[in-house]
Design an enzyme around this catalytic site. Structure first.
Site, PDB file in Angstrom:
ATOM      1  N   LYS A 136       0.844  -1.201   0.000  1.00 18.80           N
ATOM      2  CA  LYS A 136       0.000   0.000   0.000  1.00 18.80           C
ATOM      3  C   LYS A 136       0.877   1.248   0.000  1.00 18.80           C
ATOM      4  O   LYS A 136       0.604   2.211  -0.713  1.00 18.80           O
ATOM      5  CB  LYS A 136      -0.929   0.032   1.200  1.00 18.80           C
TER       6      LYS A 136
ATOM      7  N   LYS B 117      -0.688  11.628   5.690  1.00 16.19           N
ATOM      8  CA  LYS B 117      -0.450  10.620   6.729  1.00 16.19           C
ATOM      9  C   LYS B 117       0.332   9.439   6.157  1.00 16.19           C
ATOM     10  O   LYS B 117       1.302   8.971   6.759  1.00 16.19           O
ATOM     11  CB  LYS B 117      -1.794  10.146   7.298  1.00 16.19           C
TER      12      LYS B 117
END
Length: 143
Positions: free
Chosen positions: A22, A90
């Site tokens: 990811k 983030k």
């Protein structure tokens, strides 16, 4: 259960490997969003309509889902979130922290991280990541 979540299922490794996959996806995608914003700003600076440039690019080697979706938002000055920039920020913080831990330089990602930091500092974290264009547009407004 996995078939409900997506069309393609790829086992990339043991526990934790999916998080790395990811992170790799976010690294490539957000870097491409920044590249789209730089192309849009470059076209603007030259006095050329980025919407038309984008249309031409979509038919060539630069054509991509990122250019289609995020570039389209840039061309339309539409920063309503498809993905809130704070979420990409983030993810990039995690990527950069892990790269530091591994002792591995991520040169392009480092520059994108700075742009994401500027986007967040401008208060645009709840807007779409295509707002990276606005960070570039602000360049030159400061003394």
């Amino acid at each position: 259960m996995f078939r409900c979540l997506g069309k393609t299922i790829v086992r990339v490794g043991d526990a934790g490997a999916g998080q790395v996959a990811k992170a790799c996806n976010q690294l490539v995608m957000v870097t491409a969003i920044e590249a789209c914003s730089e192309a849009a700003r470059f076209a603007q600076a030259a006095g050329i309509d980025f919407g038309k440039v984008r249309k031409a690019m979509l038919g060539g080697s630069a054509g991509s889902r990122v250019l289609d979706f995020f570039g389209g938002k840039m061309a339309a000055d539409d920063f309503v979130p498809g993905v809130e920039a704070r979420l990409h920020h983030k993810d990039f913080v995690m990527v950069m922290d892990e790269a530091t831990r591994l002792g591995m330089p991520l040169v392009v990602a480092g520059a994108v991280m700075q742009q994401l930091d500027a986007l967040m500092a401008a208060g645009w974290g709840t807007q779409d990541t295509s707002r990276l264009l606005s960070v570039l547009e602000r360049c030159g407004e400061y003394p």
